[in-house]
Design a protein around this motif. Structure first.
Motif, mmCIF file in Angstrom:
data_model
loop_
_atom_site.group_PDB
_atom_site.id
_atom_site.type_symbol
_atom_site.label_atom_id
_atom_site.label_comp_id
_atom_site.label_asym_id
_atom_site.label_seq_id
_atom_site.Cartn_x
_atom_site.Cartn_y
_atom_site.Cartn_z
ATOM 1 N N GLY A 81 0.678 -1.229 -0.040
ATOM 2 C CA GLY A 81 -0.122 0.044 0.077
ATOM 3 C C GLY A 81 1.070 1.190 -0.075
ATOM 4 O O GLY A 81 1.893 1.068 0.687
ATOM 5 N N TYR A 82 0.297 2.138 -0.507
ATOM 6 C CA TYR A 82 0.874 3.519 -0.700
ATOM 7 C C TYR A 82 0.037 4.544 0.288
ATOM 8 O O TYR A 82 -0.982 4.516 0.135
ATOM 9 N N PHE A 83 0.804 5.362 1.235
ATOM 10 C CA PHE A 83 -0.017 6.079 2.111
ATOM 11 C C PHE A 83 0.434 7.443 2.132
ATOM 12 O O PHE A 83 1.857 7.865 1.835
ATOM 13 N N ASN A 85 0.421 10.679 4.589
ATOM 14 C CA ASN A 85 0.222 11.366 5.994
ATOM 15 C C ASN A 85 -0.983 10.365 6.629
ATOM 16 O O ASN A 85 -1.896 10.533 7.478
ATOM 17 N N GLY A 86 -0.576 9.039 6.708
ATOM 18 C CA GLY A 86 -1.320 8.008 7.379
ATOM 19 C C GLY A 86 -2.688 7.473 6.564
ATOM 20 O O GLY A 86 -3.185 6.648 7.136
ATOM 21 N N GLU A 87 -3.040 8.023 5.295
ATOM 22 C CA GLU A 87 -4.165 7.597 4.756
ATOM 23 C C GLU A 87 -3.713 6.768 3.526
ATOM 24 O O GLU A 87 -2.921 7.235 2.887
ATOM 25 N N ASN A 88 -4.397 5.928 3.379
ATOM 26 C CA ASN A 88 -4.239 4.738 2.106
ATOM 27 C C ASN A 88 -4.578 5.299 0.943
ATOM 28 O O ASN A 88 -5.915 5.589 0.860
ATOM 29 N N ILE A 89 -3.521 5.673 -0.031
ATOM 30 C CA ILE A 89 -4.157 6.055 -1.331
ATOM 31 C C ILE A 89 -4.255 5.090 -2.407
ATOM 32 O O ILE A 89 -5.219 5.169 -3.257
ATOM 33 N N ASP A 90 -3.406 3.971 -2.191
ATOM 34 C CA ASP A 90 -3.679 2.808 -3.098
ATOM 35 C C ASP A 90 -3.064 1.561 -2.402
ATOM 36 O O ASP A 90 -2.323 1.660 -1.838
ATOM 37 N N HIS A 91 -3.440 0.500 -3.091
ATOM 38 C CA HIS A 91 -3.192 -0.814 -2.414
ATOM 39 C C HIS A 91 -3.364 -1.918 -3.528
ATOM 40 O O HIS A 91 -4.062 -1.692 -4.385
ATOM 41 N N LYS A 92 -2.735 -3.119 -3.222
ATOM 42 C CA LYS A 92 -2.921 -4.197 -3.892
ATOM 43 C C LYS A 92 -2.531 -5.517 -3.131
ATOM 44 O O LYS A 92 -1.468 -5.425 -2.397
ATOM 45 N N VAL A 93 -3.465 -6.374 -3.332
ATOM 46 C CA VAL A 93 -2.972 -7.749 -2.611
ATOM 47 C C VAL A 93 -2.643 -8.779 -3.834
ATOM 48 O O VAL A 93 -3.419 -9.009 -4.743
ATOM 49 N N PHE A 94 -1.625 -9.591 -3.630
ATOM 50 C CA PHE A 94 -0.981 -10.506 -4.653
ATOM 51 C C PHE A 94 -1.103 -11.711 -4.153
ATOM 52 O O PHE A 94 -0.906 -11.980 -3.015
#
Length: 235
Positions: A81-83, A85-94
């Motif tokens: 995940g890319y964050f 200021n503590g907020e998740n902007i993007d994520h991916k599960v492989f």
């Protein structure tokens, strides 16, 4: 040693209070942890919240905008995940077919003891290599699109070579100073685990000698639930 998980606000109050004690202080940048000693005896340590960069001049030393990537890997599953200021902007599960169903052992561990074998093993090995290529492709995307200040990594030791020696390379070296080990056992790195880990890292972990419990008696230093961190072979 005793252990507590506290909010970033209480962490700031705690550090200010500790300045009134005659303790020597040492800051480990790679672990983002400050250690306190009475003479030569370590009596307390504080892992700072992920968006802090120093225990001194706390407000001034925090980046105005802290961007970071969290990457957690186990055999057959990983989350990234890319964050900001503590907020998740993007994520991916492989996910990948890496585990031998009957033995419950990953193909990597099997190869270390048995070597290459039948078609099923070759399929698992191919999926393992593709698994790490896809992870590194997502890392490359993040580093191209954003400024990344920190990289939190939680990965079993046996998988580290596959991450850094993949056909698609990581956008950083293994000894990059932005990398830190996520100090938490993560058995199943799902998206939910990614968010839970982020919440954990936004707080501070305090470990201290039980003889210094009185430090926390101030009502302004309320602590969260006790934290238990399991030990395993994570890198």
């Amino acid at each position: 040693m005793e252990e507590k998980l506290i909010s970033s606000e209480n962490c700031e109050k705690l550090l200010l209070k500790l300045h009134s004690y005659p303790f020597n202080q040492e800051f480990n940048v790679s672990k983002n942890t400050v250690y306190f000693y009475k003479e030569k005896e370590k009596i307390l340590q504080v892992r700072l919240p992920i968006f802090w960069n120093s225990p001194l001049d706390m407000k001034q030393n925090q980046m105005e905008e802290t961007n970071y990537v969290l990457l957690m890997i186990r055999s057959g599953i990983a989350s990234i995940g890319y964050f900001e200021n503590g907020e998740n902007i993007d994520h991916k599960v492989f996910r990948a077919y890496m585990v031998r169903k009957k033995q419950g052992k990953s193909q990597i561990k099997h190869l270390k003891t048995k070597g290459k074998s039948r078609a099923g093993s070759r399929i698992r090995l191919a999926e393992t290599l593709e698994f790490f290529d896809e992870i590194n492709e997502r890392l490359q995307d993040y580093f191209k699109e954003y400024r990344v200040d920190k990289v939190g990594l939680n990965c079993a030791t046996t998988l580290i070579p596959y991450l850094f020696d993949a056909k698609v390379t990581t956008p950083f070296e293994k000894n990059d100073p932005r990398i830190f080990k996520i100090p938490k056992h993560i058995a199943n790195p799902t998206y939910e685990s990614l968010l839970e880990t982020n919440s954990f890292l936004k707080k501070a972990t305090v470990q201290y000698d039980e003889n210094y419990e009185e430090i926390f008696h101030n009502p302004n230093l309320a602590t969260d639930d006790k934290l238990s961190i399991d030990e395993d072979d994570d890198w």
